[in-house]
Design an enzyme around this catalytic site. Structure first.
Site, mmCIF file in Angstrom:
data_model
loop_
_atom_site.group_PDB
_atom_site.id
_atom_site.type_symbol
_atom_site.label_atom_id
_atom_site.label_comp_id
_atom_site.label_asym_id
_atom_site.label_seq_id
_atom_site.Cartn_x
_atom_site.Cartn_y
_atom_site.Cartn_z
ATOM 1 N N ASP A 130 0.855 -1.184 0.000
ATOM 2 C CA ASP A 130 0.000 0.000 0.000
ATOM 3 C C ASP A 130 0.887 1.228 0.000
ATOM 4 O O ASP A 130 1.989 1.214 0.571
ATOM 5 C CB ASP A 130 -0.913 0.012 1.234
ATOM 6 C CG ASP A 130 -1.994 -1.062 1.186
ATOM 7 O OD1 ASP A 130 -2.446 -1.402 0.079
ATOM 8 O OD2 ASP A 130 -2.390 -1.540 2.264
ATOM 9 N N ASP A 148 -7.003 -1.505 -4.637
ATOM 10 C CA ASP A 148 -8.052 -1.157 -3.666
ATOM 11 C C ASP A 148 -9.004 -0.128 -4.253
ATOM 12 O O ASP A 148 -10.224 -0.201 -4.047
ATOM 13 C CB ASP A 148 -7.436 -0.604 -2.380
ATOM 14 C CG ASP A 148 -6.561 -1.601 -1.649
ATOM 15 O OD1 ASP A 148 -6.787 -2.820 -1.786
ATOM 16 O OD2 ASP A 148 -5.641 -1.153 -0.939
#
Length: 181
Positions: A130, A148
């Site tokens: 991330d 995401d």
């Protein structure tokens, strides 16, 4: 440019061209997800932060071995199993889920793009990379990635479409037939 076939018009199915364009966008987003993650892994140490917009947006290098907000941390095989089941359901029920609506086709392809992007990380890195971090002052949203974003946007489009689009006539008839039994 050719007109949609009579069969496509009758069943309100998106054209093959629309499907292929949507699939191309989904593949491009998958590739963007993988490339950006690799750039983060190769150029930043874990925990590094680059301020892009002071007080609002940073590029960070973090890892997540769970799902959203690190739920199910360390349960990679469970998360992979759920992801594969979701993909199988989407593929198997694709036509029924889309009801011929273009935005639902696009939404499901975005969703698949995001699922595959995070599965690749789980399979080859045993964690998800991330790096997008938004915040207002001291209040930080958990870091996320392109995959995401695809999942969230795909779900959003699908839910909105489901709320505003009328139920197809054959679905209504089928529901009424079931009620009579």
């Amino acid at each position: 440019m050719s007109a949609p076939s009579d069969l496509e018009q009758q069943k309100n199915l998106p054209s093959k061209k629309f499907f292929l364009i949507s699939l191309s966008v989904a593949i491009a987003l998958f590739l963007a997800d993988q490339i950006t993650k690799e750039v983060i892994v190769q150029t930043m140490s874990l925990g590094d932060r680059i301020v892009v917009i002071n007080g609002f947006f940073n590029i960070t290098s973090v890892r997540n071995n769970g799902a959203a907000w690190n739920m199910f941390a360390g349960k990679q095989w469970f998360l992979l199993l759920v992801s594969f089941a979701a993909m199988a359901g989407i593929i198997f029920f694709f036509q029924k889920l889309t009801c011929g609506f273009k935005e639902r086709v696009f939404a499901l392809l975005l969703l698949c793009s995001g699922i595959v992007g995070n599965c690749v990380d789980r399979l080859f890195r045993n964690e998800v990379v991330d790096f997008l971090e938004f915040h207002l002052g001291r209040f930080y949203w958990p870091s996320f990635n392109v995959a995401d974003s695809c999942i969230c946007v795909g779900v959003f489009i699908f839910v909105i479409s489901s709320l505003v689009r009328p139920e197809p006539e054959d679905e209504k008839k089928s529901a009424k037939d079931t009620e009579k039994k």
